[in-house]
Design an enzyme around this catalytic site. Structure first.
Site, short mmCIF file in Angstrom:
data_model
loop_
_atom_site.label_atom_id
_atom_site.label_comp_id
_atom_site.label_asym_id
_atom_site.label_seq_id
_atom_site.Cartn_x
_atom_site.Cartn_y
_atom_site.Cartn_z
N CYS A 332 0.83 -1.20 0.00
CA CYS A 332 0.00 0.00 0.00
C CYS A 332 0.88 1.26 0.00
O CYS A 332 1.58 1.52 -0.96
CB CYS A 332 -0.97 -0.05 1.18
SG CYS A 332 -2.44 0.97 0.96
N HIS A 429 -3.73 -6.01 0.93
CA HIS A 429 -3.53 -6.33 2.34
C HIS A 429 -4.14 -7.71 2.64
O HIS A 429 -5.05 -8.17 1.94
CB HIS A 429 -4.23 -5.30 3.23
CG HIS A 429 -3.55 -3.97 3.28
ND1 HIS A 429 -2.33 -3.76 3.88
CD2 HIS A 429 -3.95 -2.77 2.80
CE1 HIS A 429 -2.00 -2.49 3.78
NE2 HIS A 429 -2.97 -1.86 3.13
#
Length: 487
Positions: A332, A429
């Protein structure tokens, strides 16, 4: 149905409320009750994505797992995600509504009671018991006006309160008696009793202190809970709870503890692997020379944390690590940092502008206001191994290294890998929760994988936590204290 409800508040922050709610939830589910968790207001950058594309605090997702249900946005209707020392993104019922400074939020928080009560009402209509978690402490009476997190909610909903003190920090007698002294009498009347958490040693040694609290507070005690060592095996919500280092495995993973670290649940399955040693690198510490993999985790402020990273000298350490043949994984915000540049023309994460990246991947990121919030099914391009993950970010990343994707999602390439395969970046994630994919990935990295079933591992710890609380808390009396909202 209309559920009974019980609220757990703390005599201070980090007393173990989240874990107690998770353990109590699992214990009452094992008794055959339909239980749901609820936290009116949370402050955390470690969020979970719900099936309908919203976000809630990670602790409520763990509590939902303890209840055997899927997480929903109603379980945490107000989520504050700190972006600076004085400002936070405000998420209401799963959706971002803006960014507010501390003073602005204080003026606005009373208006958030309506969505809080709306979400609570939906949960109460669908369960036998709702377990509510407070935030911080009701002893912070300077924050009482407009409160929706502790006594403001308890009074509005008519929910009785269990007050929890943390004896591991010391001063637990003053914590609880002091809370009683500063509370408004009507607030204090909502508290049905107290419990002591995190006791090390024989709880009988605290008998005199326990009786003194009962006598001076006028509240009954519901038990003394010994330290639960396996708590470290459950996903942590607060970055302060992440271990500095641990494990005896030979493959050393080092994660940079960024100042705005977010969505670090990616680390939990790796930390549970017997062949992995996970270390958190704190500010001021140098990257150890024996690191096999360095993880740049998610962050709530990519450009801000990139400056923080450079201030620690970690950019120099990372360059040396890569020259030695080490591997790097950016997730991310960490993925965005690995590129050549991060552009924020609209000033979405601070002043408008552009920041040079670490240059370890040939990609460039530009921030956009649309936030990507979704659960995804992805595949590993090399092996075809499938895994479930989630995205929670702003920004779009593109460049030459995207020709070598980290994963594929719905037939499209995702992430980027350097030409030598040693630097990787992805927006996904939760990828390491999938046992098959984790084994394939670790083997490819040169680590020794295991037959760990991570989901079963977490379930087993929740069961042990429930038995622990059954032994040391008077759960029958707590259930009897719970009552229908407004009762």
């Amino acid at each position: 149905m209309t559920a009974r409800a019980l609220m757990v508040q703390g005599a201070g922050s980090n007393v173990g409320k989240s874990l107690l709610v998770a353990g109590m939830a699992r214990a009452f589910v094992r008794r055959g009750l339909a239980v749901l968790p609820f936290k009116p207001q949370n402050m955390s950058n470690n969020a979970a994505v719900t099936a309908d594309g919203g976000e809630i605090g990670r602790a409520q997702a763990l509590q939902a797992l303890a209840c055997g249900v899927a997480p929903t946005v109603d379980m945490n209707p107000v989520l504050l995600k700190p972006e600076t020392e004085t400002g936070a993104q405000v998420v209401v019922q799963g959706r971002r509504v803006g960014t507010l400074g501390a003073g602005d939020f204080g003026a606005r928080k009373a208006s958030l009671l309506a969505p809080v009560m709306e979400s609570f009402g939906r949960l109460a209509a669908a369960a036998d018991l709702v377990l509510v978690e407070g935030a911080g402490s009701p002893a912070e009476v300077n924050l009482r006006a407009g409160d929706i997190a502790n006594m403001g909610f308890a009074r509005a909903a008519g929910v009785p309160v269990l007050l929890v003190g943390d004896i591991d920090r010391g001063g637990v007698i003053a914590q609880i008696i002091g809370t009683r002294a500063v509370l408004d009498p009507a607030d204090a009347a909502m508290i049905g009793g107290f419990a002591i958490n995190k006791f090390r040693g024989d709880p009988r040694l605290f008998e005199d202190g326990y009786r003194r609290i009962e006598a001076q507070s006028g509240w009954r005690g519901f038990g003394v809970v010994p330290w639960f060592a396996d708590a470290a095996r459950l996903p942590a919500e607060d970055a302060l709870d992440l271990p500095r280092g641990g494990g005896t495995g030979g493959w050393h993973v080092v994660c940079l503890a960024l100042s705005r670290i977010a969505n670090f649940d990616d680390l939990d399955p790796l930390a549970a692997e017997p062949g992995v040693r996970l270390s958190m690198l704190r500010a001021g510490e140098a990257l150890p020379g024996d690191a096999d993999l360095v993880i740049l985790p998610g962050t709530k402020s990519t450009r801000g944390d990139l400056a923080f990273l450079r201030a620690q000298g970690w950019d120099i350490d990372l360059a040396a690590h890569v020259r030695r043949g080490g591997r790097v994984l950016g997730l991310c915000g960490g993925y965005q940092m690995l590129g050549r540049a991060i552009r924020d023309p609209q000033g979405l994460e601070g002043p408008p502008g552009e920041t040079a990246g670490l240059g370890l991947l040939d990609v460039v990121t530009e921030m956009h206001p649309e936030k990507r919030l979704s659960e995804v099914t992805a595949t590993d391009p090399a092996s075809g191994a499938e895994f479930q993950g989630y995205e929670i970010h702003i920004g779009r990343t593109d460049g030459a290294d995207r020709a070598r994707p980290f994963a594929r999602v719905a037939g499209a390439d995702e992430g980027a890998v350097s030409a030598d395969g040693r630097v990787m970046g992805s927006y996904l994630h939760g990828l390491f929760r999938a046992d098959g994919y984790r084994r394939v990935w670790l083997d490819r990295m040169g680590a020794v994988s295991s037959d760990l079933a991570y989901g079963a591992h977490v379930e087993a710890v929740l069961d042990r936590l429930a038995r622990h609380l059954e032994t040391h808390l008077d759960l029958d009396a707590l259930l009897a204290m719970a009552r229908q909202p407004g009762g």
